[in-house]
Write a protein that holds these residues in place. Structure first.
Motif, PDB file in Angstrom:
ATOM      1  N   GLY A 399      55.613  91.447  32.448  1.00  0.00           N
ATOM      2  CA  GLY A 399      54.328  92.101  32.632  1.00  0.00           C
ATOM      3  C   GLY A 399      53.226  91.142  33.018  1.00  0.00           C
ATOM      4  O   GLY A 399      52.395  91.437  33.893  1.00  0.00           O
ATOM      5  N   LEU A 400      53.196  89.959  32.386  1.00  0.00           N
ATOM      6  CA  LEU A 400      52.171  88.966  32.709  1.00  0.00           C
ATOM      7  C   LEU A 400      52.333  88.433  34.132  1.00  0.00           C
ATOM      8  O   LEU A 400      51.345  88.117  34.797  1.00  0.00           O
ATOM      9  N   LEU A 401      53.574  88.343  34.599  1.00  0.00           N
ATOM     10  CA  LEU A 401      53.793  87.927  35.986  1.00  0.00           C
ATOM     11  C   LEU A 401      53.153  88.921  36.951  1.00  0.00           C
ATOM     12  O   LEU A 401      52.572  88.533  37.970  1.00  0.00           O
ATOM     13  N   TYR A 402      53.229  90.201  36.619  1.00  0.00           N
ATOM     14  CA  TYR A 402      52.591  91.208  37.468  1.00  0.00           C
ATOM     15  C   TYR A 402      51.063  91.117  37.394  1.00  0.00           C
ATOM     16  O   TYR A 402      50.369  91.380  38.389  1.00  0.00           O
ATOM     17  N   VAL A 403      50.536  90.760  36.242  1.00  0.00           N
ATOM     18  CA  VAL A 403      49.087  90.553  36.128  1.00  0.00           C
ATOM     19  C   VAL A 403      48.652  89.416  37.048  1.00  0.00           C
ATOM     20  O   VAL A 403      47.664  89.520  37.788  1.00  0.00           O
ATOM     21  N   VAL A 404      49.413  88.318  37.017  1.00  0.00           N
ATOM     22  CA  VAL A 404      49.108  87.177  37.885  1.00  0.00           C
ATOM     23  C   VAL A 404      49.224  87.569  39.358  1.00  0.00           C
ATOM     24  O   VAL A 404      48.398  87.177  40.192  1.00  0.00           O
ATOM     25  N   ALA A 405      50.255  88.361  39.688  1.00  0.00           N
ATOM     26  CA  ALA A 405      50.433  88.812  41.069  1.00  0.00           C
ATOM     27  C   ALA A 405      49.246  89.649  41.533  1.00  0.00           C
ATOM     28  O   ALA A 405      48.783  89.528  42.679  1.00  0.00           O
ATOM     29  N   THR A 406      48.727  90.508  40.639  1.00  0.00           N
ATOM     30  CA  THR A 406      47.563  91.331  40.978  1.00  0.00           C
ATOM     31  C   THR A 406      46.362  90.461  41.307  1.00  0.00           C
ATOM     32  O   THR A 406      45.678  90.664  42.320  1.00  0.00           O
ATOM     33  N   VAL A 407      46.116  89.484  40.451  1.00  0.00           N
ATOM     34  CA  VAL A 407      44.981  88.572  40.674  1.00  0.00           C
ATOM     35  C   VAL A 407      45.177  87.793  41.968  1.00  0.00           C
ATOM     36  O   VAL A 407      44.230  87.602  42.752  1.00  0.00           O
ATOM     37  N   ALA A 408      46.396  87.353  42.225  1.00  0.00           N
ATOM     38  CA  ALA A 408      46.683  86.581  43.438  1.00  0.00           C
ATOM     39  C   ALA A 408      46.416  87.397  44.695  1.00  0.00           C
ATOM     40  O   ALA A 408      45.872  86.880  45.681  1.00  0.00           O
ATOM     41  N   PHE A 409      46.782  88.680  44.688  1.00  0.00           N
ATOM     42  CA  PHE A 409      46.527  89.522  45.860  1.00  0.00           C
ATOM     43  C   PHE A 409      45.037  89.815  46.021  1.00  0.00           C
ATOM     44  O   PHE A 409      44.550  89.924  47.163  1.00  0.00           O
ATOM     45  N   ILE A 410      44.312  89.944  44.917  1.00  0.00           N
ATOM     46  CA  ILE A 410      42.863  90.137  45.005  1.00  0.00           C
ATOM     47  C   ILE A 410      42.222  88.917  45.659  1.00  0.00           C
ATOM     48  O   ILE A 410      41.369  89.035  46.561  1.00  0.00           O
ATOM     49  N   ILE A 411      42.629  87.728  45.233  1.00  0.00           N
ATOM     50  CA  ILE A 411      42.081  86.488  45.798  1.00  0.00           C
ATOM     51  C   ILE A 411      42.455  86.360  47.271  1.00  0.00           C
ATOM     52  O   ILE A 411      41.618  86.011  48.113  1.00  0.00           O
ATOM     53  N   ALA A 412      43.729  86.642  47.601  1.00  0.00           N
ATOM     54  CA  ALA A 412      44.176  86.541  48.989  1.00  0.00           C
ATOM     55  C   ALA A 412      43.407  87.504  49.882  1.00  0.00           C
ATOM     56  O   ALA A 412      42.989  87.160  50.997  1.00  0.00           O
ATOM     57  N   ARG A 413      43.191  88.730  49.385  1.00  0.00           N
ATOM     58  CA  ARG A 413      42.428  89.719  50.155  1.00  0.00           C
ATOM     59  C   ARG A 413      41.001  89.239  50.357  1.00  0.00           C
ATOM     60  O   ARG A 413      40.421  89.391  51.446  1.00  0.00           O
ATOM     61  N   GLY A 414      40.390  88.672  49.310  1.00  0.00           N
ATOM     62  CA  GLY A 414      39.027  88.174  49.423  1.00  0.00           C
ATOM     63  C   GLY A 414      38.909  87.054  50.438  1.00  0.00           C
ATOM     64  O   GLY A 414      37.965  87.013  51.240  1.00  0.00           O
ATOM     65  N   ILE A 415      39.871  86.148  50.433  1.00  0.00           N
ATOM     66  CA  ILE A 415      39.863  85.034  51.388  1.00  0.00           C
ATOM     67  C   ILE A 415      40.051  85.538  52.814  1.00  0.00           C
ATOM     68  O   ILE A 415      39.391  85.074  53.750  1.00  0.00           O
ATOM     69  N   CYS A 416      40.941  86.525  52.972  1.00  0.00           N
ATOM     70  CA  CYS A 416      41.281  87.002  54.315  1.00  0.00           C
ATOM     71  C   CYS A 416      40.232  87.946  54.894  1.00  0.00           C
ATOM     72  O   CYS A 416      39.988  87.930  56.106  1.00  0.00           O
ATOM     73  N   ALA A 417      39.613  88.769  54.055  1.00  0.00           N
ATOM     74  CA  ALA A 417      38.767  89.844  54.582  1.00  0.00           C
ATOM     75  C   ALA A 417      37.438  90.003  53.869  1.00  0.00           C
ATOM     76  O   ALA A 417      36.720  90.966  54.132  1.00  0.00           O
ATOM     77  N   GLY A 418      37.101  89.109  52.967  1.00  0.00           N
ATOM     78  CA  GLY A 418      35.857  89.262  52.234  1.00  0.00           C
ATOM     79  C   GLY A 418      36.058  90.086  50.969  1.00  0.00           C
ATOM     80  O   GLY A 418      37.132  90.614  50.708  1.00  0.00           O
ATOM     81  N   TRP A 419      34.982  90.243  50.184  1.00  0.00           N
ATOM     82  CA  TRP A 419      35.104  90.823  48.852  1.00  0.00           C
ATOM     83  C   TRP A 419      34.591  92.255  48.775  1.00  0.00           C
ATOM     84  O   TRP A 419      34.566  92.848  47.707  1.00  0.00           O
ATOM     85  N   SER A 420      34.184  92.809  49.878  1.00  0.00           N
ATOM     86  CA  SER A 420      33.698  94.188  49.884  1.00  0.00           C
ATOM     87  C   SER A 420      34.869  95.149  49.635  1.00  0.00           C
ATOM     88  O   SER A 420      35.929  95.026  50.237  1.00  0.00           O
ATOM     89  N   LEU A 421      34.647  96.116  48.745  1.00  0.00           N
ATOM     90  CA  LEU A 421      35.690  97.081  48.428  1.00  0.00           C
ATOM     91  C   LEU A 421      35.957  98.047  49.572  1.00  0.00           C
ATOM     92  O   LEU A 421      36.979  98.722  49.617  1.00  0.00           O
ATOM     93  N   ARG A 422      35.033  98.124  50.513  1.00  0.00           N
ATOM     94  CA  ARG A 422      35.160  99.076  51.607  1.00  0.00           C
ATOM     95  C   ARG A 422      36.008  98.544  52.760  1.00  0.00           C
ATOM     96  O   ARG A 422      36.353  99.302  53.658  1.00  0.00           O
ATOM     97  N   VAL A 423      36.305  97.260  52.744  1.00  0.00           N
ATOM     98  CA  VAL A 423      37.046  96.656  53.843  1.00  0.00           C
ATOM     99  C   VAL A 423      38.498  97.125  53.814  1.00  0.00           C
ATOM    100  O   VAL A 423      39.169  97.060  52.772  1.00  0.00           O
ATOM    101  N   LYS A 424      38.986  97.619  54.926  1.00  0.00           N
ATOM    102  CA  LYS A 424      40.399  98.006  55.056  1.00  0.00           C
ATOM    103  C   LYS A 424      41.185  96.781  55.484  1.00  0.00           C
ATOM    104  O   LYS A 424      41.058  96.292  56.597  1.00  0.00           O
ATOM    105  N   PHE A 425      41.990  96.266  54.550  1.00  0.00           N
ATOM    106  CA  PHE A 425      42.778  95.062  54.888  1.00  0.00           C
ATOM    107  C   PHE A 425      44.022  95.044  54.022  1.00  0.00           C
ATOM    108  O   PHE A 425      43.943  95.288  52.837  1.00  0.00           O
TER     109      PHE A 425
END
Length: 425
Positions: A399-425
């Motif tokens: 379960g904790l590995l999935y928590v880390v994976a969630t955070v990692a994808f949030i960070i990757a999305r932010g780096i790739c497309a910015g932090w706006s929730l409205r961005v489709k990426f």
């Protein structure tokens, strides 16, 4: 707004524009395109179907051929299968880019069938390791990365959806193969059940060899090695880290759910059938997230599915105890929500690289991912062994590995497309 966020926002807008422009160049379907999807589906049933059957193979061998071995030792066998499947992607991907699918699909098809036949005769630890883990894993690699990359030649805007449909093969194989073992093994023996799987795999591989056709020009410049240069691109590197953690996490429930059911007193038939339930959920879980991902953003959907898998593992599996209804519910729901990891992981990679480099980039990523698949299962086995055979801390680990994976994808999305929730990426 940070420099990366600004760059990411511009990249996201450019990506959307390029999808529209490239849509004119990609068939996005048609008879030939969908036949390629069918070919990829046929290729991935033997490779990903066996990967999704690790749970029943683990439960069977741990009480038969490998009875008396520690959980950690048995875990190395099934972790090694995933390791070899992914580690050779660094070679299979660039070979596909340079020469097309024929030179990887044909040897891989022969290898996977040979592996299963040898596995059916194996009784000792080293025999199972060499036949199933090494030969089977290396062969399965050629039936995963190249077919997924080939689908990317024919689809761009609808790539997640088409890839998701092809990846339902893993769920279908994960249903059919355990059912063969479940019903054939008690009647004709486990070896003959594996040989039936080998025959079915041979037929499917022949179909794959006929149907898989590339569309884009061959990229002879592709080198069969890990692209360390590519990892200097922070967008690609962040995506690779996120894919690493989500693939690290998925193998824990997939491998141990049947053994957990045996541990809490469920009869063997129902325990083995849990893998079937899990993969029944995985079939729609492969293509439905892909359908929404093309509309809502591939990274956005990966964040959502990873978070739900963390909640299911820590909230349902950890508290299930001996409640077989809760265990079955977890298996089906986890199968559905974890399906996106296999189908959307490669698509996320394709979103941060050029299509002509898709094979090499995905190969590089899954070579790095192989480290997690190699170590995750035996680490979980060692945790279980240290916990006196109980599964509580093993489940927490997953379960904790999935928590880390969630955070990692949030960070990757932010780096790739910015932090706006409205961005489709």
């Amino acid at each position: 707004m940070s420099k990366y966020a600004k760059d990411g926002q511009a990249a996201a807008e450019a990506s959307d524009q390029s999808l529209v422009l490239e849509d004119e160049k990609y068939p996005e379907g048609g008879l030939r395109g969908w036949l390629v999807v069918l070919g990829a589906w046929c290729a991935m049933i033997p490779s990903m179907g066996l990967l999704n059957s690790l749970g029943i193979l683990h439960a069977w061998t741990s009480t038969h051929q490998l009875h008396g071995y520690s959980e950690s030792s048995i875990g190395w066998i099934f972790g090694a299968y995933g390791f070899f499947l992914f580690v050779a992607s660094a070679q299979a991907g660039p070979i596909f880019d340079a020469y097309g699918p024929f030179y990887v699909i044909v040897p891989g098809s022969i290898g996977i069938v040979t592996s299963l036949i040898c596995f059916s005769f194996s009784e000792e630890y080293y025999q199972i390791f060499l036949s199933f883990s090494v030969l089977g894993g290396l062969s399965a690699c050629t039936l995963f990365t190249p077919p997924v990359s080939c689908v990317g030649h024919w689809f761009n805007v609808r790539r997640a959806y088409a890839t998701g449909i092809a990846c339902t093969a893993g769920g279908v194989g994960g249903v059919v193969f355990p059912l063969i073992i479940l019903f054939a093994a008690p009647k004709v023996g486990f070896p003959w059940a594996i040989r039936i799987i080998a025959l079915l795999s041979a037929v499917l591989c022949i179909c794959a060899c006929i149907l898989l056709k590339p569309r884009l020009p061959q990229n002879k410049a592709a080198g069969a090695s890990i692209s360390f240069e590519a990892l200097k691109d922070i967008r690609y590197a962040a995506t690779t880290v996120a894919v690493f953690f989500v693939e690290f996490a998925i193998f824990i429930p997939l491998t141990y759910i049947s053994s957990y059911a045996v541990h809490v007193g469920t009869n063997d038939t129902l325990s083995y059938a849990l893998i079937v339930f899990l993969n029944l959920g995985a079939v729609p879980g492969r293509f439905l997230p892909g359908l929404f991902a093309d509309k809502l953003g591939r990274f956005n959907v990966m964040v959502l599915t990873s978070l739900i898998c963390a909640v299911l593992t820590l909230g349902v599996w950890l508290t299930a105890g001996e409640n077989i209804t809760a265990i079955i519910c977890y298996a089906v729901l986890f199968g559905f929500w974890s399906g996106a990891a296999i189908s959307l992981g490669p698509v996320c990679i394709s979103q941060v690289c050029e299509t002509k480099d898709y094979g090499k980039r995905s190969g590089t990523t899954f070579t790095i991912v192989s480290i997690g698949t190699l170590t995750g299962i035996p680490i979980a086995g060692a945790i279980q062994q240290r916990d006196g055979g109980k599964f509580d801390w093993l489940i927490v680990f997953g379960g904790l590995l999935y928590v880390v994976a969630t955070v990692a994808f949030i960070i990757a999305r932010g780096i790739c497309a910015g932090w706006s929730l409205r961005v489709k990426f």
